[in-house]
Design a protein around this motif. Sequence first.
Motif: not given
Ligand SMILES: Cc1ncc(COP(=O)(O)O)c(C=O)c1O
Length: 366
Positions: A73-75, A172-177, A195-200
């Motif tokens: 997500t950050t990237d 849209v930041d969908a990292a948690q959604f 979104w990030s792979g590691h959160k799923i």
């Molecule tokens: C809502 C949300 N956005 C962004 C991020 C950043 O995700 P990442 O560190 O995997 O890039 C997180 C991680 O905790 C998050 O919870």
Amino acid sequence: MNKIIYLDAAATYQKSESVIRTEIDFLTRNYANAGRGICARAVAVDDMVARSRARVAAFLNARTDQIVFTAGTTDAMNMVANMVQMSARTKLLVSDIDHHSARLPFVHRLQARAGVVGICPLDDMMNIDVNNIPYADVFVITAMSNVLGMPQDVAQIVRAARQKNPNVITIVDAAQFVVHNKIDVREWDCDFVCWSGHKIGADTGVGVLYIKNPEDFQPVKFGGGMVNKIQDNNIVWNLPPDVYEAGTLPLTQIAGLAQAIDELVQNRPSLDLIKYAYDELQKIERVKLLTQRDAAVLTFVVDDMHILDFGTLMGAREVCLRVGNMCASWIFKLMGFDGAIRMSVGAYNTIDDVKYFVKSVKEIVK
Ligand SMILES: Cc1ncc(COP(=O)(O)O)c(C=O)c1O
């Protein structure tokens, strides 16, 4: 008890055996680079990447050319902040439920141009107030706060923002959604989703960036794999999504991502575990709950106890929680706390994990 009770899925999800096996298989039996070879094994890697991309596209109801693999997500947020036009006149809109990763790349870029950042109001429940969305040129929308765990109505928010400005760019930041809810990008109709792979349940190092109109933007990373032809100074980019994927992709993680998606759609984390913990913690006088009963996470503080002391005592009981401002300092400022304690679950957590958590809280807080 020597088993760790891991209740921090919202920080990063534990990996299933089949995701690990998928990655091991790729590393031991099928490993080669993508997009660079013509031997059968290299072609098979290209096929694997294409299959994973198709899996992600189906997961989001997108086309494959709209799916860009990122590092997370950050990237992706940093990429998008460099892709969209911003000048001193740009009205950037953010909200106080944002994670630092979502807001900072845009704010940083705008501040370098002396632009002004607007804060979108939240309603009484700390959701984005769809009835009071100000004019924006660029709007960063957090689909679910990592502190509050409530899904936002992204489609409605995007519609409301478009009523104020039909040309608004919505990110849209969908990292948690994405962990708890189905995403349909056509229904959301936003411009970008990250979104990030590691959160799923996939590995770290891989993420997804959805771009609604990938032909409308220019690449912001340059290198191998994104160029079609170079003739002197005349450079022709590859078509999307390749043009946005400079350099070698995180291939092992991409293999695991498709497997993790298959598992997630079959088996999402049970929010009944959160409700159980909520009901139990509500009975403890010194515990102040900051989240709602139907949230995807349980966030709380304890009267007269520093959150770090509490986290340390839980850690000594082998209970892993998240403690601090969770990279979401704006929502804590709004609530009047420096940080809090967060409990969150993956599909692998059981009621026994949560019962042990509750018992440990009671012992510490008594
Ligand atoms: C809502 C949300 N956005 C962004 C991020 C950043 O995700 P990442 O560190 O995997 O890039 C997180 C991680 O905790 C998050 O919870």
